[in-house]
Design a protein around this motif. Sequence first.
Motif, PDB file in Angstrom:
ATOM      1  N   THR A   1      11.193  -0.223 -10.592  1.00  0.00           N
ATOM      2  CA  THR A   1      10.400   0.340 -11.674  1.00  0.00           C
ATOM      3  C   THR A   1       9.477   1.384 -11.069  1.00  0.00           C
ATOM      4  OG1 THR A   1      10.432  -1.775 -12.837  1.00  0.00           O
ATOM      5  CG2 THR A   1       8.754  -0.189 -13.502  1.00  0.00           C
ATOM      6  N   ILE A   2       9.511   2.599 -11.621  1.00  0.00           N
ATOM      7  CA  ILE A   2       8.607   3.659 -11.175  1.00  0.00           C
ATOM      8  C   ILE A   2       7.376   3.574 -12.054  1.00  0.00           C
ATOM      9  CG2 ILE A   2       8.284   6.138 -10.924  1.00  0.00           C
ATOM     10  CD1 ILE A   2      11.346   6.311 -10.491  1.00  0.00           C
TER      11      ILE A   2
ATOM     12  N   LEU B   1       2.624  10.804  -6.692  1.00  0.00           N
ATOM     13  CA  LEU B   1       1.606  10.271  -5.804  1.00  0.00           C
ATOM     14  C   LEU B   1       1.917  10.490  -4.326  1.00  0.00           C
ATOM     15  CD1 LEU B   1       0.819   6.906  -7.608  1.00  0.00           C
ATOM     16  CD2 LEU B   1      -0.472   9.030  -7.688  1.00  0.00           C
ATOM     17  N   THR B   2       3.060  11.073  -4.018  1.00  0.00           N
ATOM     18  CA  THR B   2       3.408  11.330  -2.621  1.00  0.00           C
ATOM     19  C   THR B   2       3.383  12.827  -2.367  1.00  0.00           C
ATOM     20  OG1 THR B   2       5.765  11.456  -3.058  1.00  0.00           O
ATOM     21  CG2 THR B   2       4.879   9.293  -2.495  1.00  0.00           C
ATOM     22  N   SER B   3       3.135  13.189  -1.141  1.00  0.00           N
ATOM     23  CA  SER B   3       3.110  14.605  -0.813  1.00  0.00           C
ATOM     24  C   SER B   3       4.492  15.117  -0.422  1.00  0.00           C
ATOM     25  CB  SER B   3       2.115  14.873   0.308  1.00  0.00           C
ATOM     26  OG  SER B   3       2.481  14.146   1.459  1.00  0.00           O
ATOM     27  N   ALA B   4       5.360  14.239   0.053  1.00  0.00           N
ATOM     28  CA  ALA B   4       6.701  14.648   0.457  1.00  0.00           C
ATOM     29  C   ALA B   4       7.641  14.569  -0.744  1.00  0.00           C
ATOM     30  CB  ALA B   4       7.202  13.743   1.570  1.00  0.00           C
ATOM     31  N   LEU B   5       8.506  15.552  -0.860  1.00  0.00           N
ATOM     32  CA  LEU B   5       9.483  15.555  -1.937  1.00  0.00           C
ATOM     33  C   LEU B   5      10.668  14.683  -1.552  1.00  0.00           C
ATOM     34  CD1 LEU B   5       9.513  19.330  -2.886  1.00  0.00           C
ATOM     35  CD2 LEU B   5       8.412  17.478  -4.095  1.00  0.00           C
TER      36      LEU B   5
END
Length: 55
Positions: free
Chosen positions: A35-36, A41-45
């Motif tokens: 579940t997202i 919220l993350t800096s990396a794609l």
Amino acid sequence: MNHIRRKYPHQWKSLKKNWEQVFSKAEVTVTAKLTIKKLGLTSALLMLKENEIKK
């Protein structure tokens, strides 16, 4: 390996000698449920190339 050793101790005794060969021939299926909760919220794609996606 540990799961098999604990759940099937008698079979493990014969498998452990050739575990690398036995495991390399095993068919493994992984199913994931997730579940997202929040996006961005993350800096990396997290980008996959088309050929990296298994269907």
